[in-house]
Design a protein around this motif. Sequence first.
Motif, PDB file in Angstrom:
ATOM      1  N   MET A  58     -48.753 -27.586 -66.583  1.00 22.49           N
ATOM      2  CA  MET A  58     -49.098 -27.398 -67.991  1.00 22.49           C
ATOM      3  C   MET A  58     -48.318 -26.045 -68.114  1.00 22.49           C
ATOM      4  O   MET A  58     -47.701 -25.837 -69.163  1.00 22.49           O
ATOM      5  CB  MET A  58     -50.606 -27.294 -68.517  1.00 22.49           C
ATOM      6  N   GLY A  59     -48.562 -25.143 -67.405  1.00 14.89           N
ATOM      7  CA  GLY A  59     -47.871 -23.783 -67.288  1.00 14.89           C
ATOM      8  C   GLY A  59     -46.484 -23.801 -67.443  1.00 14.89           C
ATOM      9  O   GLY A  59     -45.688 -23.298 -67.977  1.00 14.89           O
TER      10      GLY A  59
ATOM     11  N   LYS B 218     -51.063 -18.502 -73.644  1.00 14.42           N
ATOM     12  CA  LYS B 218     -52.291 -19.192 -72.967  1.00 14.42           C
ATOM     13  C   LYS B 218     -51.921 -20.184 -72.108  1.00 14.42           C
ATOM     14  O   LYS B 218     -52.604 -20.500 -71.178  1.00 14.42           O
ATOM     15  CB  LYS B 218     -53.307 -19.244 -73.929  1.00 14.42           C
ATOM     16  N   ILE B 219     -50.988 -21.149 -72.600  1.00 15.18           N
ATOM     17  CA  ILE B 219     -50.657 -22.486 -71.909  1.00 15.18           C
ATOM     18  C   ILE B 219     -49.845 -21.820 -70.507  1.00 15.18           C
ATOM     19  O   ILE B 219     -50.278 -22.368 -69.436  1.00 15.18           O
ATOM     20  CB  ILE B 219     -49.558 -23.114 -72.702  1.00 15.18           C
TER      21      ILE B 219
ATOM     22  N   GLY C 223     -52.139 -13.018 -70.041  1.00 15.69           N
ATOM     23  CA  GLY C 223     -53.427 -13.123 -69.611  1.00 15.69           C
ATOM     24  C   GLY C 223     -53.883 -12.518 -68.781  1.00 15.69           C
ATOM     25  O   GLY C 223     -55.138 -12.320 -68.262  1.00 15.69           O
TER      26      GLY C 223
ATOM     27  N   ARG D 252     -45.256 -15.816 -60.655  1.00 12.45           N
ATOM     28  CA  ARG D 252     -46.624 -16.261 -60.442  1.00 12.45           C
ATOM     29  C   ARG D 252     -47.059 -16.071 -59.089  1.00 12.45           C
ATOM     30  O   ARG D 252     -47.927 -15.965 -58.583  1.00 12.45           O
ATOM     31  CB  ARG D 252     -46.665 -17.739 -60.887  1.00 12.45           C
TER      32      ARG D 252
ATOM     33  N   ALA E  46     -50.286 -19.144 -68.793  1.00  6.03           N
ATOM     34  CA  ALA E  46     -51.313 -18.630 -68.090  1.00  6.03           C
ATOM     35  C   ALA E  46     -52.195 -19.499 -67.143  1.00  6.03           C
ATOM     36  O   ALA E  46     -52.466 -19.183 -65.898  1.00  6.03           O
ATOM     37  CB  ALA E  46     -52.245 -17.518 -68.777  1.00  6.03           C
ATOM     38  N   LYS E  47     -52.387 -20.856 -67.709  1.00  4.66           N
ATOM     39  CA  LYS E  47     -53.115 -22.014 -66.905  1.00  4.66           C
ATOM     40  C   LYS E  47     -52.299 -22.173 -65.542  1.00  4.66           C
ATOM     41  O   LYS E  47     -53.066 -22.463 -64.798  1.00  4.66           O
ATOM     42  CB  LYS E  47     -53.310 -22.940 -67.743  1.00  4.66           C
ATOM     43  N   GLY E  48     -51.010 -22.247 -65.644  1.00  5.44           N
ATOM     44  CA  GLY E  48     -50.336 -22.615 -64.209  1.00  5.44           C
ATOM     45  C   GLY E  48     -50.317 -23.876 -64.335  1.00  5.44           C
ATOM     46  O   GLY E  48     -50.629 -24.673 -65.103  1.00  5.44           O
TER      47      GLY E  48
END
Length: 200
Positions: free
Chosen positions: A128-129, A120-121, A198, A189, A123-125
């Motif tokens: 942080m991703g 999930k981290i 995600g 990405r 997936a945030k991009g």
Amino acid sequence: MHISEGVLSGPVLAAGAAVAVAGTAYGLKKLDFEKIPRAAVLSAGFFVASLVHVPIGVSSAHLILNGILGLLLGWTAFPAIAVALMLQAVLFQFGGITTLGVNTVVMAAPAVFCYLVFGKIVAKGGPMGMAGAFACGFFSVLLSGVLVALALFLTEENFFEAAAAVLGAHVVIMIAEGVFSVICIEFLRKVQPGMLPGAQ
């Protein structure tokens, strides 16, 4: 990080085989027909990565890529890694048939763990991703080393020094895997975001 034949005790081998069978069965249940080509390509990448050795001092090391497999496949990493390890054991005598279960758990369990923790981290991009991708690559190798050390220690306490050496020898690989994971995830990405955790 393959454990060879004749090293581990019977109970450790049996426990590893049981966990590997359960994880592989669950992974196959999660494998959609459309994701079979992805699983096959990533399994092949995992297989090939272990054949490219880079000299480090008096030893050598290679990328493992179980973190990337975990991020992109989730639970399906179990059967993908099991197939690659079986082929390595049969074709190149890396690891072995009796240790296939333990070796599968050593590689696949950290892959799935890192997927569950960092997916999930990632997936945030953004920064942080990227941090999540690095952590996934780093900790997947670290946890694999810990599981190898644990398997050796549970077989014979005198293996403690060998277990510590396994962990120490892979510090450089942990960092390299973290960087490689960031590069791969950021590339995907941009060109194929649907492959990332995600994605719908």
